[in-house]
Structures are given as structure tokens and as C-alpha cells.
Design an enzyme around this catalytic site. Structure first.
Site, PDB file in Angstrom:
ATOM      1  N   TYR A 143       2.120  68.627  62.640  1.00 20.30           N
ATOM      2  CA  TYR A 143       3.136  67.959  61.826  1.00 20.30           C
ATOM      3  C   TYR A 143       4.487  68.664  61.884  1.00 20.30           C
ATOM      4  O   TYR A 143       5.507  68.098  61.496  1.00 20.30           O
ATOM      5  CB  TYR A 143       2.683  67.856  60.359  1.00 20.30           C
ATOM      6  CG  TYR A 143       1.498  66.924  60.139  1.00 20.30           C
ATOM      7  CD1 TYR A 143       0.683  66.540  61.177  1.00 20.30           C
ATOM      8  CD2 TYR A 143       1.214  66.433  58.873  1.00 20.30           C
ATOM      9  CE1 TYR A 143      -0.399  65.700  60.975  1.00 20.30           C
ATOM     10  CE2 TYR A 143       0.137  65.588  58.654  1.00 20.30           C
ATOM     11  CZ  TYR A 143      -0.661  65.227  59.714  1.00 20.30           C
ATOM     12  OH  TYR A 143      -1.728  64.386  59.511  1.00 20.30           O
ATOM     13  N   LYS A 188     -11.656  72.602  65.969  1.00 23.77           N
ATOM     14  CA  LYS A 188     -12.122  71.911  67.183  1.00 23.77           C
ATOM     15  C   LYS A 188     -12.092  72.957  68.298  1.00 23.77           C
ATOM     16  O   LYS A 188     -11.414  72.809  69.332  1.00 23.77           O
ATOM     17  CB  LYS A 188     -11.197  70.711  67.463  1.00 23.77           C
ATOM     18  CG  LYS A 188     -11.658  69.805  68.578  1.00 23.77           C
ATOM     19  CD  LYS A 188     -12.850  68.940  68.226  1.00 23.77           C
ATOM     20  CE  LYS A 188     -13.285  68.111  69.415  1.00 23.77           C
ATOM     21  NZ  LYS A 188     -14.618  67.501  69.238  1.00 23.77           N
ATOM     22  N   ASP A 220     -15.370  66.894  64.158  1.00 21.23           N
ATOM     23  CA  ASP A 220     -16.090  65.614  64.265  1.00 21.23           C
ATOM     24  C   ASP A 220     -17.409  65.689  63.497  1.00 21.23           C
ATOM     25  O   ASP A 220     -17.796  64.742  62.793  1.00 21.23           O
ATOM     26  CB  ASP A 220     -16.310  65.207  65.730  1.00 21.23           C
ATOM     27  CG  ASP A 220     -16.551  66.383  66.665  1.00 21.23           C
ATOM     28  OD1 ASP A 220     -16.497  67.537  66.199  1.00 21.23           O
ATOM     29  OD2 ASP A 220     -16.803  66.153  67.858  1.00 21.23           O
ATOM     30  N   ASP A 244      -5.721  66.580  56.506  1.00 16.54           N
ATOM     31  CA  ASP A 244      -5.153  65.311  56.045  1.00 16.54           C
ATOM     32  C   ASP A 244      -6.225  64.215  56.135  1.00 16.54           C
ATOM     33  O   ASP A 244      -6.469  63.464  55.179  1.00 16.54           O
ATOM     34  CB  ASP A 244      -3.955  64.964  56.948  1.00 16.54           C
ATOM     35  CG  ASP A 244      -3.097  63.854  56.376  1.00 16.54           C
ATOM     36  OD1 ASP A 244      -3.385  63.399  55.255  1.00 16.54           O
ATOM     37  OD2 ASP A 244      -2.136  63.447  57.053  1.00 16.54           O
ATOM     38  N   ASP A 248      -8.841  62.584  52.862  1.00 15.21           N
ATOM     39  CA  ASP A 248      -8.870  61.155  52.505  1.00 15.21           C
ATOM     40  C   ASP A 248     -10.294  60.610  52.600  1.00 15.21           C
ATOM     41  O   ASP A 248     -10.719  59.792  51.780  1.00 15.21           O
ATOM     42  CB  ASP A 248      -7.943  60.339  53.417  1.00 15.21           C
ATOM     43  CG  ASP A 248      -6.533  60.225  52.855  1.00 15.21           C
ATOM     44  OD1 ASP A 248      -6.130  61.149  52.122  1.00 15.21           O
ATOM     45  OD2 ASP A 248      -5.849  59.226  53.135  1.00 15.21           O
TER      46      ASP A 248
END
Ligand code: NAD
Length: 349
Positions: A143, A188, A220, A244, A248
Site C-alpha cells: 500500500y 507467503k 492461503d 486487510d 474482513d
């Protein structure tokens, strides 16, 4: 009575509607806790773009930096949606605040309320006992990395420094010490170099916290485990993009994104408090948004920045009571409006 100053950024869409209830509730209980709150309201997000051509002015950033805490509603909406990289975007205000105030750790507690077990899309036996905290890195990674656009291509850069990983991991381990003593670090590392640095540094930080159990999990797999066995998690530490998305996803365990609070913290006591949800343009202006995520964010503000944990506990308790009485906004299958929830919380207090 000590006076504390709170910068209020209602923002766009349902932001002003939900923030108004939080102000009403805090003002009602502040005197009981020897607090006098001096609210200073400012424009941020799309509404600031309309007024000033930018989502966050230097004046507003300075006002927030000088406050004891910042309470934010939400920003954004179709009016300001654009794919033109040269046009201002409401989210730039959020990113500017996080980096400008040095708020590198985003804390998102996820605890389904027993009264809402049946509002979750997950079966009750899956979510019962879930009490997890996502600690998301907030000022680094994709970001904030260098980005660019050519006619036929675009790129974003993910960069993490050792310092950024270590300070975030420290927040996670300290939080776990006051909880169930377990940290799950999500990365990851089988693909990304930044993730390999992440894993290495988190492991080093863990050595300084011998009482806390550390596990590493690929993102994942974490996405899958969050819905299959959420109650196994205690503290999740992860980088900006993964955090992020996962937070959610975790939000749905509680039944609605309208229930989830967050705190963004830096090295001092100044924090930014905001609901996890966005500006919900589809329901804005109708007075039907669920204000509970914002009320719980305000409770986190009382706890972490304003030194009033008892007041925070009272708000949490009032939310539990109102939900326990069966009151629900539409996102939870009921028909209560935003202000009616505020009234019920005040009555419960
Ligand atoms: P959203 O969270 O605004 O809405 C997703 C869905 O959840 C919608 O159906 C909405 O009605 C519902 N919802 C959200 N909050 C609710 C509440 N308090 N009560 C009841 N229902 C609620 O996400 P989106 O639709 O992806 O984004 C809408 C806008 O918000 C976009 O412009 C986006 O960029 C922005 N956004 C802002 C933030 C922020 O300010 N921190 C976060 C996410 C999205």
C-alpha cells in the site's frame, strides 16, 4: 476534570451517521469517569476533496497529531471513484493519516457476541468461543511501495524493513501476553521475499517472549483456517495487504461487518479509532446503518488513548445487553435504525 481533545472525522456516506451515535454515548458517560471531551470536527475523505481538492489537508493532519485521539467514521463513495491515478481519492486521506501519525499497528478484535451466534453465516459450533485479535501492519508493504502505470502495464512494490516487521511483531506478542499466549504469524514465505524476511524477524522477536507460542501460517491456509476453526486463533500478526483481507473475512464470523471496531496505534498513546466497515453508499442517508462497530471503536479509544478503561467496559457491556435483549439493525436481520440503537445503548448505560 481532565480535558481531553478528540479529533472527529465523520467522513462520507454512513460515517457521519454512525459517528454521531458514538459522540452521544461518550458525552453521556464521560462525566461519570471524570472526563471532559473536547471534540474538534474536521473534513476528511471525499468531503474534503469536494471542499479542498485533497482528501487530507495539512491543517487536518496537524490537528489530529495535536489531539489525544482521532475518531473516524468512513470515507469514500461512487462520487469519488476514479481509475485516473492523477485524481485525488478519499482513501489517500486514510493512508496519509496512518503514515503521518506513525500509526503502524492496526488492532482488530473479533469476538462473536453470544446473542449473535445465529446471525453468522458460519454454524454456531464453528464460531463458539472465538476470540481473536488481528494485528495488521499498517504503514508498509504494497500500500505504500513505489507504484507506476504505463499504457499497457502497472506495478506496485512490496517493501518491508526489519524495523517495520520487528515493531509490529512486538505489538502482537505484547497483546498475546495479556490473552491466550499464542501468536500466528501469517505470510507467503513460500513465494515472497518480503514474507521470508517477515518470518525470520518474527521468529527472532519470539525468542524474547518465551511464554508465547508462535506458529507460522501461509496466508492461503490462514484464509481457510479462519472459517474452518476460528476459535483456535488468539493473535494473528500479518502484513498490510494480508491483514486487510483476512480481517474482513474474520469480520463475517461476527455476523456483520457493522459489528467490528479497530484501533490504529503507534509508539505513543495517540491512536486512530474507526469501524472496519466502509462508507456503505448503498444505505447512506437512510438512518439504518449499524453504529455498533463505531461505538466499540470509541470504547477502544477510551481504553487505549484516553485512560478510561472502565468507561470502555461499560460501553461493551451495554452493547452486550442490548444485543441480548434481541435488538437488531437490518444488517443483523432486524429493523432498528441507527439512532434507535444509540437510544437503547444509552438506556442500557
Ligand atoms: P462497505 O463496508 O462500505 O460496505 C459493504 C457492505 O456492508 C454494504 O452492503 C454495506 O451496506 C454493508 N455495511 C457496511 N457497514 C455497515 C453498517 N455499519 N451497518 C450496516 N451495513 C453495513 O464496503 P464497500 O461497499 O466495499 O465500500 C464502499 C465505500 O467505502 C468505497 O468507496 C470504499 O472505498 C470505502 N471504504 C472505506 C473504508 C474506510 O473508510 N476505512 C473501508 C472500506 C471501504
Amino acid at each position: 476534570m481532565p480535558e481531553v481533545s478528540v479529533a472527529l472525522l465523520p467522513g462520507d456516506g454512513i460515517g457521519p451517521e454512525v459517528v454521531a451515535e458514538a459522540v452521544r454515548v461518550i458525552d453521556a458517560i464521560a462525566p461519570d469517569h471524570d472526563l471532559a471531551i473536547d471534540w474538534h470536527e474536521h473534513l476528511m475523505g471525499g468531503i474534503s476533496i469536494d471542499a479542498h481538492g485533497t482528501a487530507l489537508t495539512d491543517e487536518v493532519l496537524a490537528a489530529c497529531a495535536g489531539a489525544d485521539a482521532v475518531l473516524l467514521g468512513a470515507v469514500g463513495g461512487p462520487k469519488w471513484d476514479t481509475t485516473d491515478p492523477d485524481k485525488p481519492r478519499p482513501e489517500q486521506g486514510l493512508l496519509g493519516l496512518r503514515s503521518g501519525l506513525g500509526l503502524y499497528a492496526n488492532l482488530r478484535p473479533v469476538r462473536p457476541w453470544p446473542a449473535l451466534y445465529d446471525a453468522s453465516p458460519l454454524r454456531r459450533e464453528r464460531i463458539e468461543g472465538t476470540d481473536l485479535l488481528v494485528v495488521r501492519e499498517l504503514t508498509g508493504g504494497l500500500y505504500f511501495g513505489e507504484r507506476g502505470r504505463q499504457p499497457d502495464s502497472a506495478f506496485d512494490t512490496c517493501l518491508y524493513t526489519t524495523k517495520e516487521v520487528v515493531r509490529l511483531a512486538e505489538v502482537g506478542f505484547r497483546a498475546a501476553a495479556g490473552r491466550r499466549q499464542k501468536v500466528t504469524s501469517v505470510d507467503k514465505a513460500n513465494v515472497l521475499e518480503t514474507s521470508r524476511l517477515w518470518r525470520e524477524k518474527v521468529t527472532e522477536v519470539a525468542a524474547g517472549h518465551p511464554d508465547i507460542a508462535l506458529e507460522h501460517m501461509l496466508v492461503d491456509n490462514a484464509a481457510m483456517q479462519l472459517v474452518s476453526r476460528p476459535s483456535d486463533f488468539d493473535v494473528i500478526v500479518t502484513e498490510n495487504l494480508f491483514g486487510d483481507i483476512l480481517s474482513d473475512e474474520a469480520a463475517m464470523i461476527t455476523g456483520s461487518i457493522g459489528m467490528l471496531p479497530s484501533a490504529s496505534l503507534g509508539p505513543g498513546t495517540l491512536g486512530l479509532y474507526e469501524p472496519v466497515h466502509g462508507s456503505a453508499p448503498d444505505i447512506a442517508g437512510q438512518g439504518i446503518a449499524n453504529p455498533i462497530a463505531t461505538l466499540l471503536s470509541a470504547a477502544m479509544m477510551l481504553r487505549y488513548s484516553l485512560g478510561a478503561p472502565e468507561a470502555a467496559d461499560r460501553i461493551d457491556g451495554a452493547v452486550e445487553k442490548v444485543l441480548g435483549q434481541g435488538h437488531r439493525t437490518r444488517d443483523l436481520g432486524g429493523d432498528l435504525g441507527t439512532a434507535a440503537v444509540g437510544d437503547l445503548i444509552l438506556a442500557a448505560l
